[in-house]
Design a protein around this motif. Structure first.
Motif, PDB file in Angstrom:
ATOM      1  N   MET A 161      -0.848   5.957  -0.165  1.00  0.00           N
ATOM      2  CA  MET A 161       0.301   6.496  -0.384  1.00  0.00           C
ATOM      3  C   MET A 161       1.427   5.423   0.233  1.00  0.00           C
ATOM      4  O   MET A 161       1.137   5.261   1.655  1.00  0.00           O
ATOM      5  CB  MET A 161       0.599   7.795   0.011  1.00  0.00           C
ATOM      6  N   CYS A 162       2.261   5.109  -0.161  1.00  0.00           N
ATOM      7  CA  CYS A 162       3.267   4.247   0.449  1.00  0.00           C
ATOM      8  C   CYS A 162       4.389   3.885  -0.486  1.00  0.00           C
ATOM      9  O   CYS A 162       4.478   4.399  -1.601  1.00  0.00           O
ATOM     10  CB  CYS A 162       2.634   2.947   1.134  1.00  0.00           C
ATOM     11  N   ARG A 163       5.574   3.069  -0.113  1.00  0.00           N
ATOM     12  CA  ARG A 163       6.253   2.388  -0.809  1.00  0.00           C
ATOM     13  C   ARG A 163       6.470   1.010  -0.865  1.00  0.00           C
ATOM     14  O   ARG A 163       6.182   0.545   0.453  1.00  0.00           O
ATOM     15  CB  ARG A 163       7.822   3.211  -0.699  1.00  0.00           C
ATOM     16  N   HIS A 164       6.422   0.267  -1.609  1.00  0.00           N
ATOM     17  CA  HIS A 164       6.575  -0.929  -1.531  1.00  0.00           C
ATOM     18  C   HIS A 164       7.723  -1.776  -2.549  1.00  0.00           C
ATOM     19  O   HIS A 164       8.017  -1.416  -3.523  1.00  0.00           O
ATOM     20  CB  HIS A 164       5.132  -1.898  -1.577  1.00  0.00           C
ATOM     21  N   THR A 189      -4.009   6.664   4.035  1.00  0.00           N
ATOM     22  CA  THR A 189      -5.026   7.821   3.469  1.00  0.00           C
ATOM     23  C   THR A 189      -5.616   8.483   4.470  1.00  0.00           C
ATOM     24  O   THR A 189      -6.061   9.804   4.403  1.00  0.00           O
ATOM     25  CB  THR A 189      -5.802   7.032   2.702  1.00  0.00           C
ATOM     26  N   LEU A 190      -6.063   7.771   5.537  1.00  0.00           N
ATOM     27  CA  LEU A 190      -6.951   8.456   6.560  1.00  0.00           C
ATOM     28  C   LEU A 190      -6.057   7.978   7.898  1.00  0.00           C
ATOM     29  O   LEU A 190      -6.199   6.970   8.142  1.00  0.00           O
ATOM     30  CB  LEU A 190      -8.367   8.007   6.977  1.00  0.00           C
ATOM     31  N   PRO A 191      -5.422   9.013   8.520  1.00  0.00           N
ATOM     32  CA  PRO A 191      -4.354   8.804   9.641  1.00  0.00           C
ATOM     33  C   PRO A 191      -5.082   8.008  10.635  1.00  0.00           C
ATOM     34  O   PRO A 191      -6.248   8.396  10.993  1.00  0.00           O
ATOM     35  CB  PRO A 191      -3.699   9.810  10.053  1.00  0.00           C
ATOM     36  N   GLY A 192      -4.444   7.153  11.363  1.00  0.00           N
ATOM     37  CA  GLY A 192      -5.170   6.524  12.553  1.00  0.00           C
ATOM     38  C   GLY A 192      -5.990   5.204  12.162  1.00  0.00           C
ATOM     39  O   GLY A 192      -6.598   4.443  13.127  1.00  0.00           O
ATOM     40  N   ALA A 193      -6.246   4.820  11.020  1.00  0.00           N
ATOM     41  CA  ALA A 193      -7.306   3.803  10.579  1.00  0.00           C
ATOM     42  C   ALA A 193      -6.861   2.493  10.913  1.00  0.00           C
ATOM     43  O   ALA A 193      -6.209   1.909  10.209  1.00  0.00           O
ATOM     44  CB  ALA A 193      -7.564   4.063   9.155  1.00  0.00           C
ATOM     45  N   ASP A 194      -7.060   1.930  12.031  1.00  0.00           N
ATOM     46  CA  ASP A 194      -7.006   0.510  12.461  1.00  0.00           C
ATOM     47  C   ASP A 194      -5.471   0.041  12.865  1.00  0.00           C
ATOM     48  O   ASP A 194      -5.112  -0.976  12.841  1.00  0.00           O
ATOM     49  CB  ASP A 194      -7.419  -0.340  11.387  1.00  0.00           C
ATOM     50  N   GLY A 195      -4.591   0.880  12.742  1.00  0.00           N
ATOM     51  CA  GLY A 195      -3.230   0.598  13.296  1.00  0.00           C
ATOM     52  C   GLY A 195      -2.563  -0.528  12.622  1.00  0.00           C
ATOM     53  O   GLY A 195      -2.628  -0.720  11.408  1.00  0.00           O
ATOM     54  N   GLY A 245      -0.990   4.228  -3.147  1.00  0.00           N
ATOM     55  CA  GLY A 245      -1.851   5.178  -3.758  1.00  0.00           C
ATOM     56  C   GLY A 245      -3.145   5.412  -2.859  1.00  0.00           C
ATOM     57  O   GLY A 245      -2.938   5.086  -1.537  1.00  0.00           O
ATOM     58  N   SER A 246      -4.288   5.712  -3.406  1.00  0.00           N
ATOM     59  CA  SER A 246      -5.459   6.198  -2.630  1.00  0.00           C
ATOM     60  C   SER A 246      -6.724   6.146  -3.570  1.00  0.00           C
ATOM     61  O   SER A 246      -6.581   5.985  -4.512  1.00  0.00           O
ATOM     62  CB  SER A 246      -5.453   7.518  -2.010  1.00  0.00           C
ATOM     63  N   VAL A 247      -8.074   5.783  -3.038  1.00  0.00           N
ATOM     64  CA  VAL A 247      -9.233   5.814  -3.497  1.00  0.00           C
ATOM     65  C   VAL A 247      -9.686   7.116  -3.446  1.00  0.00           C
ATOM     66  O   VAL A 247     -10.187   7.426  -2.400  1.00  0.00           O
ATOM     67  CB  VAL A 247      -9.748   4.669  -3.152  1.00  0.00           C
ATOM     68  N   GLY A 248      -9.923   7.774  -4.736  1.00  0.00           N
ATOM     69  CA  GLY A 248     -10.406   8.971  -4.593  1.00  0.00           C
ATOM     70  C   GLY A 248     -11.842   9.095  -4.101  1.00  0.00           C
ATOM     71  O   GLY A 248     -12.700   8.167  -4.276  1.00  0.00           O
ATOM     72  N   GLY A 249     -12.364  10.034  -3.133  1.00  0.00           N
ATOM     73  CA  GLY A 249     -13.752  10.166  -2.754  1.00  0.00           C
ATOM     74  C   GLY A 249     -13.903   9.138  -1.728  1.00  0.00           C
ATOM     75  O   GLY A 249     -15.346   8.678  -1.354  1.00  0.00           O
ATOM     76  N   TRP A 250     -12.978   8.297  -1.129  1.00  0.00           N
ATOM     77  CA  TRP A 250     -13.269   7.039  -0.074  1.00  0.00           C
ATOM     78  C   TRP A 250     -14.034   7.715   0.957  1.00  0.00           C
ATOM     79  O   TRP A 250     -13.635   8.858   1.361  1.00  0.00           O
ATOM     80  CB  TRP A 250     -12.037   6.548   0.337  1.00  0.00           C
ATOM     81  N   ARG A 279     -10.357  -1.172   8.162  1.00  0.00           N
ATOM     82  CA  ARG A 279     -11.333  -0.037   7.409  1.00  0.00           C
ATOM     83  C   ARG A 279     -10.405   0.944   6.812  1.00  0.00           C
ATOM     84  O   ARG A 279     -10.517   2.212   6.909  1.00  0.00           O
ATOM     85  CB  ARG A 279     -12.329   0.534   8.698  1.00  0.00           C
ATOM     86  N   SER A 280     -10.127   0.331   5.808  1.00  0.00           N
ATOM     87  CA  SER A 280      -9.306   1.458   4.769  1.00  0.00           C
ATOM     88  C   SER A 280      -9.459   1.218   3.668  1.00  0.00           C
ATOM     89  O   SER A 280      -9.848  -0.123   3.092  1.00  0.00           O
ATOM     90  CB  SER A 280      -7.694   1.159   5.233  1.00  0.00           C
ATOM     91  N   ASP A 281      -9.014   2.103   2.568  1.00  0.00           N
ATOM     92  CA  ASP A 281      -9.298   1.838   1.130  1.00  0.00           C
ATOM     93  C   ASP A 281      -8.307   0.620   0.680  1.00  0.00           C
ATOM     94  O   ASP A 281      -8.850  -0.204  -0.208  1.00  0.00           O
ATOM     95  CB  ASP A 281      -8.888   3.350   0.292  1.00  0.00           C
TER      96      ASP A 281
END
Length: 254
Positions: A1-4, A92-98, A116-121, A143-145
């Motif tokens: 999730m974001c705005r771009h 999608t997952l807080p704190g992933a790699d800054g 957005g996000s990848v379901g079941g990531w 290490r993010s979707d």
């Protein structure tokens, strides 16, 4: 999730695109008007832009919220560009790699962002990840979707696939593997904007503020100009500074 947001057109300052508008990315970081998932985009931000006669974009990224970066104001006031991609991030997952996970990602002439996000990531994309060469997986920027989505897209681009086709094929493959994914992708090569509307809002504006002869593609309008147009869901957008083409995307069930 974001705005771009992406821009092509006559030279403008970064500030005119992301800080100055009443509802620009700066404000969207804490008060988006049309975001369907999440409410605060405070997990980092980034701006990528193209300098005159240089095909390789520069980037400025931070893991802090955009409102917490005091240096951005001066940078945005003086840097002018004909092409830009900027994003504020809700991880999608807080704190992933800054900062390494802050968008946009970049390689060669391309800038990329994922709203957005990848379901079941991450499990759902394991087969697609396994299809990439090992050196490309080891070169993932984070290490993010979104980073894996970028790697899948970049593999196609480096193989010679045209920008719009590369986005469409990447969205299709991920949607097959993970139907619950939201895949609003945005890419710029300095001369074109390519974007997909797949699960969240996407809008475009031609010839509006800050300058005539421009095209802006964004998650949501940054002002109340009546010329903003919403992109239908499941659509590929291709744009230059003066033209926009919309094409329906293939559904996995088709």
């Amino acid at each position: 999730m974001c705005r771009h947001l992406a821009y092509l057109g006559p030279p403008v300052t970064i500030s005119e695109l992301i800080l100055a508008p009443e509802h620009g990315l700066y404000r969207q970081s804490w008060a988006p008007r049309r975001q369907r998932y999440g409410t605060v985009n405070a997990d980092g931000f980034g701006v990528g832009w193209y300098a005159e006669d240089d095909p390789v974009p520069a980037r400025y990224r931070r893991q802090a919220p955009i409102w917490a970066d005091l240096g951005l104001t001066d940078l945005a006031r003086v840097v002018r560009t004909r092409a830009l991609l900027a994003a504020v991030r809700d991880a999608t997952l807080p704190g992933a790699d800054g900062e390494a996970a802050a968008l946009p990602f970049a390689a060669g002439p391309w800038l990329f962002s994922h709203n957005g996000s990848v379901g079941g990531w991450p499990g759902t994309l394991a087969p697609l990840a396994a299809s990439l060469p090992a050196e490309e997986l080891l070169a993932l920027p984070a290490r993010s979707d979104s980073a894996l989505v970028w790697a899948l897209l970049l593999h196609r681009l480096r193989s010679g696939t045209e920008l719009g086709s590369a986005l469409a094929e990447t969205v299709f493959d991920i949607a097959v593997a993970s139907p619950a994914s939201r895949l609003n992708l945005l890419a710029v090569d300095g001369a074109r904007i390519a974007a997909t509307a797949w699960g969240d809002s996407l809008w475009y504006l031609t010839g509006g503020t800050p300058t005539a002869g421009s095209t802006v593609v964004a998650s949501e309008p940054y002002d109340d100009d009546p010329r903003w147009r919403e992109v239908p869901d499941r659509t590929l957008l291709m744009a230059t500074s003066g033209d926009v083409l919309l094409t329906p995307l293939k559904e996995p069930s088709a």
